[in-house]
Design a protein around this motif. Sequence first.
Motif, PDB file in Angstrom:
ATOM      1  N   UNK A 190       0.781  -1.255  -0.111  1.00  0.00           N
ATOM      2  CA  UNK A 190      -0.037   0.045   0.028  1.00  0.00           C
ATOM      3  C   UNK A 190       0.775   1.281   0.013  1.00  0.00           C
ATOM      4  N   UNK A 191       2.101   1.000   0.713  1.00  0.00           N
ATOM      5  CA  UNK A 191       2.692   2.433   0.769  1.00  0.00           C
ATOM      6  C   UNK A 191       3.547   2.562  -0.722  1.00  0.00           C
ATOM      7  N   UNK A 192       3.575   1.528  -1.314  1.00  0.00           N
ATOM      8  CA  UNK A 192       4.469   1.729  -2.594  1.00  0.00           C
ATOM      9  C   UNK A 192       3.216   2.175  -3.582  1.00  0.00           C
ATOM     10  N   UNK A 193       1.874   1.755  -3.356  1.00  0.00           N
ATOM     11  CA  UNK A 193       1.032   2.285  -4.357  1.00  0.00           C
ATOM     12  C   UNK A 193       0.761   3.991  -3.801  1.00  0.00           C
ATOM     13  N   UNK A 194       0.698   4.295  -2.393  1.00  0.00           N
ATOM     14  CA  UNK A 194       0.803   5.623  -2.160  1.00  0.00           C
ATOM     15  C   UNK A 194       1.881   6.534  -2.745  1.00  0.00           C
ATOM     16  N   UNK A 195       3.094   5.938  -3.087  1.00  0.00           N
ATOM     17  CA  UNK A 195       4.226   6.742  -3.775  1.00  0.00           C
ATOM     18  C   UNK A 195       3.693   7.115  -5.295  1.00  0.00           C
ATOM     19  N   UNK A 196       3.040   5.981  -5.901  1.00  0.00           N
ATOM     20  CA  UNK A 196       2.492   6.259  -7.100  1.00  0.00           C
ATOM     21  C   UNK A 196       1.220   7.537  -7.252  1.00  0.00           C
ATOM     22  N   UNK A 197       0.518   7.442  -5.930  1.00  0.00           N
ATOM     23  CA  UNK A 197      -0.596   8.113  -6.155  1.00  0.00           C
ATOM     24  C   UNK A 197      -0.168   9.674  -5.646  1.00  0.00           C
ATOM     25  N   UNK A 198       1.066   9.547  -5.207  1.00  0.00           N
ATOM     26  CA  UNK A 198       1.470  10.957  -4.818  1.00  0.00           C
ATOM     27  C   UNK A 198       2.235  11.596  -6.291  1.00  0.00           C
TER      28      UNK A 198
END
Length: 423
Positions: A190-198
Amino acid sequence: MTMRTGNDSWSTRVRAMGLAALRGFGLALVTLPGAVLGFTLAVVSIALVPIGVGLVTTPWVLTGVRALADWRRVLAAEWGGVRIPSAYRPAPKDPNPWTRTFGLLRDPATWRDLRWLPVDMTAGFVTALLPAVLVLYPLEGLAVAAGLWQPLAASGGYWYGFVRVADQTSALAAGALGVALLALAPLAPRLLTLHFRLTRAVLGAGQGELAERVRVLTETRRDAVDTSAAELRRIERDLHDGAQARLVAMGMDLGTIEMLLDKDPAQAKRLLAQARQSSADALTELRDLVRGIHPPVLAERGLGDAVRALALRMPVPTEVIVDLPGRADAPVESAAYFAVSEALTNAVKHSGADRIWIDLHHVTEGEGMLRITVTDNGRGGAVIGAGSGLAGVERRLGTFDGVLAVSSPAGGPTMVTMEIPCV
């Protein structure tokens, strides 16, 4: 059966955590130096525009920043299921450096890229590194609790997080902290997905840029109309100069044969053989023309088999991997087929590669995307708009709101990634 299902689920979760950690760590290694280098070069180059030096360097630097941003868009889609549309204006083709530089600087997407770089080197770096920290750093705490603390403490003291390790008791506290951190490891994907959403929040077009997006789509539609008109003219020219000329010649030969049939049978027989050859040549040209308009194998068997047939005709060994659950709409398949054909032609003509790989698969996130990757092990250096034919591929995909990303460092390999919405 239940136990096996639970084990499979746990194994899948562990694999996802490990993959997110490795991807995040690799991304962090590239994010910080890439963003710092790109931002520094861009700022210095733009600052040197008034004295003339920046007029030469700025187009190259901004093109590199665009390539970095496009590469991140591809990773966001492949690793995080986050689609970040690209809305760049076409790069000016005028060789005048003044026109090229200010054409790029007038593009709102250029300034969006430059705003993204500082965010990427700070918050982006942290969010990319966190998945690796949550998965790998706890292992260090467990190793410290198992006895690694002794050589570390002997060297002058050691801190694990906020725990100062000096004896076995503090080492066990460090191990407890590692276990606590390990409990958060499932958050790594989820944190990696958060990076891409940022990344999408900064790189993606906002509401204020909707008009720019409409303008880009309007240009791609206009390019599609121009391309279609040019294609019709090519077909007309090929018919007129090729098959039509041969059929007219064959008609004249048949007229001559009719007159010579009684007077000179031998000559009539020779002309008859010539007419037969002309009909065969005309048929071959018509088949080639039809194949150029819409290959029969594409209509009959779909994109996967059509690309495989295309690969078999390549002078370079070409491996094709197809993972498509069904068929897309005919216009999408046609655009994808000719985009692959152009990418393969580029690789054969310009890269010097001795092997090519093609991967076609369907991405289910969002509205569904057809993603195609053409990779070669050639010399690299491919750039969109540098006369390589990739600009035409980009225009063809733009008609369907598709995107093209090219990764081609000097020395290779070259990876051309194409995405077309299926809905």
